[in-house]
Design an enzyme around this catalytic site. Structure first.
Site, short mmCIF file in Angstrom:
data_model
loop_
_atom_site.label_atom_id
_atom_site.label_comp_id
_atom_site.label_asym_id
_atom_site.label_seq_id
_atom_site.Cartn_x
_atom_site.Cartn_y
_atom_site.Cartn_z
N THR A 1 -8.65 -48.54 16.94
CA THR A 1 -9.76 -47.54 17.37
C THR A 1 -9.30 -46.83 18.67
O THR A 1 -10.30 -46.08 19.12
CB THR A 1 -11.04 -48.45 17.76
OG1 THR A 1 -10.52 -49.63 18.59
CG2 THR A 1 -11.74 -48.67 16.38
N SER A 2 -8.08 -46.88 18.99
CA SER A 2 -7.59 -45.98 20.15
C SER A 2 -6.22 -46.20 20.23
O SER A 2 -5.60 -47.26 19.99
CB SER A 2 -8.51 -46.25 21.37
OG SER A 2 -8.08 -45.07 22.62
#
Ligand SMILES: C[S@@+](CC[C@H](N)C(=O)[O-])C[C@H]1O[C@@H](n2cnc3c(N)ncnc32)[C@H](O)[C@@H]1O
Length: 241
Positions: A92-93
């Site tokens: 997610t990042s």
């Protein structure tokens, strides 16, 4: 010369070699801004798991200064909060691969004192490059979670930059500091939101990856037209209104 500086110079040279054309200002930014303070830890893939890699050893330094994406959050778990045994889920990042960052920064064509809005602070490394190019006083960067923005802000301060680092949804209300001369998204979008065009000055530039994946895919490059629309290319085939 320290091993870190040597690795940083090699990365800047690799980024320059890998691009068909790259402005000397972008290459200088990669030479001047270190990546390692922004990624003290990252995940590496081990089968179905993402396992944290921490520690300032040679292998870590080589990975940090390779032209590769470094995943830093999986399923919302920041790598610095992850158990040693790792986590499963979807990335997610991350810190985008430097070669792709360089191409996007080149397309963005940032000038000193440009008002810049970055959507997707992540580790803060790209924000630091933007601060080098524009000056930190006119850079605003936003991300979804307090965990990400707090870590990025701390690291930006460590390397001497104090841009506005805010927790905000890039698809929501635009931050103060606009209208902006340059808008860059580091997360993929399906289409450029109208709000970004509205927040961009006429003649200003918007650069964003188009698609569903984190960071990758085609990159759209728009110039704001006097009629309020955006003309350009990369991910589209004409004006976007
Ligand atoms: C590829 S990463 C960031 C790379 C970053 N620029 C760097 O140098 O480390 C993309 C980031 O976009 C953020 N993001 C995704 N959707 C967002 C949204 N709607 N608003 C703000 N940030 C978003 C993610 O949380 C993630 O940190």
């Amino acid at each position: 010369m320290t091993a870190e500086l040597e690795a940083r110079i090699e990365l800047a040279q690799a980024v320059e070699r890998g691009a068909s054309v790259l402005s000397s200002r972008v290459v200088e930014a990669f030479l001047n801004v270190p990546r390692h303070p922004f990624v003290p830890a990252f995940y590496r893939r081990d089968g179905a798991k993402y396992v944290p890699t921490r520690g300032h050893n040679d292998a870590w330094l080589r990975a940090v200064y390779a032209d590769d994406v470094l995943v830093t959050e999986v399923g919302g778990v920041h790598v610095e909060d992850a158990p040693d045994c790792g986590v499963t889920g979807v990335a997610t990042s991350s810190s985008t691969a430097p070669g792709l960052m360089a191409e996007m920064l080149d397309a963005l064509d940032v000038r000193p004192a440009d008002r810049v809005w970055e959507i997707g602070t992540g580790t803060g490394y790209n924000a630091a490059l933007l601060c080098h190019l524009a000056g930190a006083a006119t850079v605003t960067t936003v991300d979804r979670t307090a965990r990400l923005v707090d870590a990025a802000q701390g690291r930006l301060h460590e390397v001497g930059f104090a841009p506005a680092v805010l927790r905000a949804d890039g698809a929501g209300t635009p931050p103060a500091g606009g209208p902006f001369d340059r808008i860059i998204a580091t997360c993929a979008v399906r289409r450029v939101p109208t709000a970004w065009l509205e927040q961009c000055v006429t003649g200003g530039v918007i650069v964003a990856p188009i698609g569903n994946a984190l960071g990758g895919g085609a990159v759209v490059h728009l110039t704001k037209l006097p009629d309020g629309g955006g003309g350009g290319g990369g991910g589209g085939d004409g004006p976007i209104h």
